[in-house]
Design a protein around this motif. Structure first.
Motif: not given
Length: 298
Positions: A26, A61-62, A107, A29, A112-113, A57-58, A23, A104
């Motif tokens: 960021v 963000p988480r 974020a 962005n 966290r990504v 990439l997810s 993870d 994305l």
């Protein structure tokens, strides 16, 4: 039958790096004008990468609760890496094209990504007697920056960038800072020449055909030419055709959709002229353009 159309990259000092899954925090962005967004991530333990490799990439963000819609990660070219205040920072350039990239884009710094990378087979390193023309369009521009940066000390590199309009062009200032010959084409003429970037390639190959390519010294080999390309499939197909007609080798970095990045889902299969398929995430994304069956490409 799965193909193996290109050999491993051989960049000076390259040791190859196993991908990591972490993870990443960021750092930035933000939109940079037009459609381009620059994502900067602090990636603990980042092992480095070679030109043309990518990361998964997810989609956003988480969160405190795991997201399942959208579920799958998104493949993104690694634009470049740098060290900032002792931190390993990976930069990704992208455009919002669907729900995953829209999430994305939301974020914020400190969030966290998830990232897995580096992945894929890189562009092969040009030889000392090779002149290089780099042709990129759309989001494919992000895939070729590291290639251009590593070749920037050479006097035999030319960069051709294309997009629908000026707003769709990515990272022009970054490329200009490399101090390489750069030509731009946009469909509407809002930046550079009006027309297609492949028109610039045709003109560049015509110029090359009229130049003296004798290398210095009685035993030196003559200068050779190779084309590197990344962008929409139709653009790369045309680059391959132009290069073939000129008798010039061409390497493309395919941008097929993928879901895993490891060759498990089989969703990124590219048809080969010799029959069978190659997985873009595993055998590519860099391929000899002559190995691809462009008629059957999705």
């Amino acid at each position: 039958m799965w193909g193996e159309p290109v050999s491993e990259a051989s960049w000076p000092g390259s040791k190859g790096s196993d991908p990591i899954r972490v993870d990443a925090e960021v750092i930035r962005n933000a939109a940079e004008g037009g459609a381009c967004i620059r994502l900067a991530l602090e990636v603990p333990g980042w092992p480095g990468f070679e030109p043309g490799q990518f990361a998964m990439l997810s989609p956003g963000p988480r969160a405190a609760a795991a997201r399942s819609d959208p579920l799958l990660p998104r493949p993104m070219a690694v634009f470049r890496t740098r060290v900032e205040n002792g931190r390993s920072v990976v930069e990704i350039l992208y455009k919002v094209v669907g729900r995953g990239t829209a999430l994305l884009s939301e974020a914020m710094p400190g969030q966290r990504v998830g990232i897995v990378g580096p992945l894929g087979r890189a562009f092969p390193a040009p030889g000392p007697q090779e002149r290089v023309i780099v042709v990129a369009g759309g989001t494919g521009i992000a895939s070729v920056f590291e290639l251009c940066a590593r070749l920037a000390r050479s006097q035999h590199v030319e960069v051709l960038l294309g997009a629908r309009n000026a707003a769709d062009l990515m990272a022009v200032r970054d490329f200009e800072a490399l101090d390489l010959p750069i030509s731009i084409a946009t469909d509407d003429g809002s930046n550079g020449q009006v027309g297609l970037v492949t028109d610039l390639l045709e003109a560049a190959l015509e110029r090359f055909g009229t130049e003296d390519h004798s290398a210095p010294g009685p035993d030196a080999a003559p200068m050779r030419l190779r084309v590197f390309s990344c962008g929409p499939t139709a653009m790369m197909r045309r680059c391959a055709q132009i290069a073939t007609e000129a008798g010039v080798p061409c390497v493309v970095a395919l941008e097929n959709a993928m879901a895993c990045g490891f060759g498990v889902c089989l969703g990124c299969a590219a048809p080969l002229k010799r029959g069978g398929y190659a997985l873009v995430c595993r055998e590519g994304p860099a391929f000899d353009a002559g190995a691809i069956d462009w008629e059957r490409m999705p």
